[in-house]
Design a protein around this motif. Sequence first.
Motif, PDB file in Angstrom:
ATOM      1  N   LYS A  31       3.375  47.368  -3.490  1.00 16.44           N
ATOM      2  CA  LYS A  31       2.925  46.421  -4.607  1.00 16.44           C
ATOM      3  C   LYS A  31       3.563  45.064  -4.376  1.00 16.44           C
ATOM      4  O   LYS A  31       3.065  44.066  -4.561  1.00 16.44           O
ATOM      5  N   ALA A  32       4.945  45.013  -4.068  1.00 18.02           N
ATOM      6  CA  ALA A  32       5.737  43.913  -3.864  1.00 18.02           C
ATOM      7  C   ALA A  32       5.264  43.110  -2.461  1.00 18.02           C
ATOM      8  O   ALA A  32       5.026  41.756  -2.702  1.00 18.02           O
ATOM      9  N   TYR A  33       4.855  43.765  -1.435  1.00 13.50           N
ATOM     10  CA  TYR A  33       4.316  43.164  -0.135  1.00 13.50           C
ATOM     11  C   TYR A  33       3.026  42.357  -0.858  1.00 13.50           C
ATOM     12  O   TYR A  33       2.689  41.477  -0.267  1.00 13.50           O
ATOM     13  N   ILE A  34       2.327  43.319  -1.341  1.00 14.54           N
ATOM     14  CA  ILE A  34       0.973  42.697  -1.547  1.00 14.54           C
ATOM     15  C   ILE A  34       0.984  41.692  -2.422  1.00 14.54           C
ATOM     16  O   ILE A  34       0.134  40.465  -2.355  1.00 14.54           O
ATOM     17  N   ALA A  35       1.872  41.792  -3.508  1.00 15.89           N
ATOM     18  CA  ALA A  35       2.049  40.414  -4.630  1.00 15.89           C
ATOM     19  C   ALA A  35       2.640  39.328  -3.727  1.00 15.89           C
ATOM     20  O   ALA A  35       2.026  38.096  -4.248  1.00 15.89           O
ATOM     21  N   ARG A  36       3.450  39.309  -2.851  1.00 16.34           N
ATOM     22  CA  ARG A  36       4.188  38.306  -2.196  1.00 16.34           C
ATOM     23  C   ARG A  36       3.156  37.834  -1.032  1.00 16.34           C
ATOM     24  O   ARG A  36       3.272  36.408  -1.013  1.00 16.34           O
ATOM     25  N   LEU A  38      -0.356  39.069   0.188  1.00 16.35           N
ATOM     26  CA  LEU A  38      -1.768  39.300   0.248  1.00 16.35           C
ATOM     27  C   LEU A  38      -2.506  38.672  -1.133  1.00 16.35           C
ATOM     28  O   LEU A  38      -3.730  38.557  -1.225  1.00 16.35           O
ATOM     29  N   CYS A  39      -1.782  38.651  -2.210  1.00 12.47           N
ATOM     30  CA  CYS A  39      -2.428  38.225  -3.593  1.00 12.47           C
ATOM     31  C   CYS A  39      -3.027  36.711  -3.200  1.00 12.47           C
ATOM     32  O   CYS A  39      -2.102  35.806  -2.972  1.00 12.47           O
ATOM     33  N   GLU A  40      -3.991  36.566  -3.901  1.00 12.90           N
ATOM     34  CA  GLU A  40      -4.760  35.224  -3.907  1.00 12.90           C
ATOM     35  C   GLU A  40      -4.151  34.306  -4.948  1.00 12.90           C
ATOM     36  O   GLU A  40      -4.139  33.148  -4.863  1.00 12.90           O
ATOM     37  N   ASN A  41      -3.455  34.941  -5.858  1.00 12.47           N
ATOM     38  CA  ASN A  41      -2.867  34.140  -7.079  1.00 12.47           C
ATOM     39  C   ASN A  41      -1.361  34.231  -6.994  1.00 12.47           C
ATOM     40  O   ASN A  41      -0.670  33.747  -7.890  1.00 12.47           O
ATOM     41  N   ARG A  42      -0.777  34.413  -5.787  1.00 14.77           N
ATOM     42  CA  ARG A  42       0.818  34.274  -5.411  1.00 14.77           C
ATOM     43  C   ARG A  42       1.491  32.956  -5.837  1.00 14.77           C
ATOM     44  O   ARG A  42       2.604  32.904  -6.095  1.00 14.77           O
ATOM     45  N   ASN A  43       0.283  31.923  -5.836  1.00 19.04           N
ATOM     46  CA  ASN A  43       1.039  30.569  -6.006  1.00 19.04           C
ATOM     47  C   ASN A  43       1.053  30.171  -7.454  1.00 19.04           C
ATOM     48  O   ASN A  43       1.246  29.147  -7.964  1.00 19.04           O
ATOM     49  N   LYS A  44       0.515  31.219  -8.273  1.00 21.58           N
ATOM     50  CA  LYS A  44       0.345  31.033  -9.678  1.00 21.58           C
ATOM     51  C   LYS A  44       0.984  32.196 -10.358  1.00 21.58           C
ATOM     52  O   LYS A  44       0.552  33.332 -10.972  1.00 21.58           O
ATOM     53  N   PRO A  45       2.474  32.128 -10.523  1.00 22.58           N
ATOM     54  CA  PRO A  45       2.987  33.384 -11.031  1.00 22.58           C
ATOM     55  C   PRO A  45       2.685  33.540 -12.595  1.00 22.58           C
ATOM     56  O   PRO A  45       3.219  34.515 -13.249  1.00 22.58           O
ATOM     57  N   GLN A  46       2.395  32.405 -13.248  1.00 20.77           N
ATOM     58  CA  GLN A  46       2.044  32.562 -14.890  1.00 20.77           C
ATOM     59  C   GLN A  46       0.965  33.424 -15.022  1.00 20.77           C
ATOM     60  O   GLN A  46       0.661  33.945 -16.275  1.00 20.77           O
ATOM     61  N   LEU A  47       0.040  34.034 -14.189  1.00 20.27           N
ATOM     62  CA  LEU A  47      -0.976  34.600 -14.234  1.00 20.27           C
ATOM     63  C   LEU A  47      -0.575  36.306 -14.294  1.00 20.27           C
ATOM     64  O   LEU A  47      -1.327  37.119 -14.734  1.00 20.27           O
ATOM     65  N   CYS A  49      -0.544  38.355 -11.751  1.00 19.91           N
ATOM     66  CA  CYS A  49      -1.584  39.298 -11.198  1.00 19.91           C
ATOM     67  C   CYS A  49      -0.936  40.078 -10.367  1.00 19.91           C
ATOM     68  O   CYS A  49      -1.401  41.378 -10.557  1.00 19.91           O
ATOM     69  N   ASP A  50       0.250  40.053  -9.615  1.00 20.19           N
ATOM     70  CA  ASP A  50       0.936  40.934  -9.051  1.00 20.19           C
ATOM     71  C   ASP A  50       0.040  41.773  -7.964  1.00 20.19           C
ATOM     72  O   ASP A  50       0.323  42.908  -7.708  1.00 20.19           O
ATOM     73  N   GLY A  51      -0.920  41.104  -7.606  1.00 21.94           N
ATOM     74  CA  GLY A  51      -1.763  41.787  -6.288  1.00 21.94           C
ATOM     75  C   GLY A  51      -2.990  42.689  -7.100  1.00 21.94           C
ATOM     76  O   GLY A  51      -3.668  43.482  -6.075  1.00 21.94           O
ATOM     77  N   GLN A  52      -2.835  42.440  -8.339  1.00 20.42           N
ATOM     78  CA  GLN A  52      -4.294  43.229  -8.638  1.00 20.42           C
ATOM     79  C   GLN A  52      -5.658  42.792  -8.231  1.00 20.42           C
ATOM     80  O   GLN A  52      -6.501  43.509  -8.332  1.00 20.42           O
TER      81      GLN A  52
END
Length: 126
Positions: A31-36, A38-47, A49-52
């Motif tokens: 989860k941490a690697y994906i959120a950091r 691979l996540c499309e919203n990694r530049n928007k922490p307010q969402l 998303c955490d890789g969902q």
Amino acid sequence: MRNALLYLLLFATLLPTVSQWGTIAYYQVNKAYIARVLCENRNKPQLHCDGQCYLAKRLKAQQDRQDKETTQRVQNIAPIQLFCESGLQFTFGAPAKVGQQPVYRYVLAHYSAPSSSLLRPPGLLV
């Protein structure tokens, strides 16, 4: 040996349903690697998303692939002929008198009934 074969067949049968759980387990472990990364919203922490979004895409792609494979399997199945009329013969007889309708007869091929020992009600032992 029999137990190993049993477990192998059980695993092969349950593999399509387990594969989605495998994807979810992979997401939970990484989860941490994906959120950091691979996540499309990694530049928007307010969402939060955490890789969902990555998980949803992977599950959707997996479901589409399974649907496509199922469709291909269904299309490649040969049709089954349930009825065969090769033993049916029609004969046309001439009318007995002028003005009467012709007589149509059909002849079925020889029919042999199944063995009577197979079609016995349960509980009757002879």
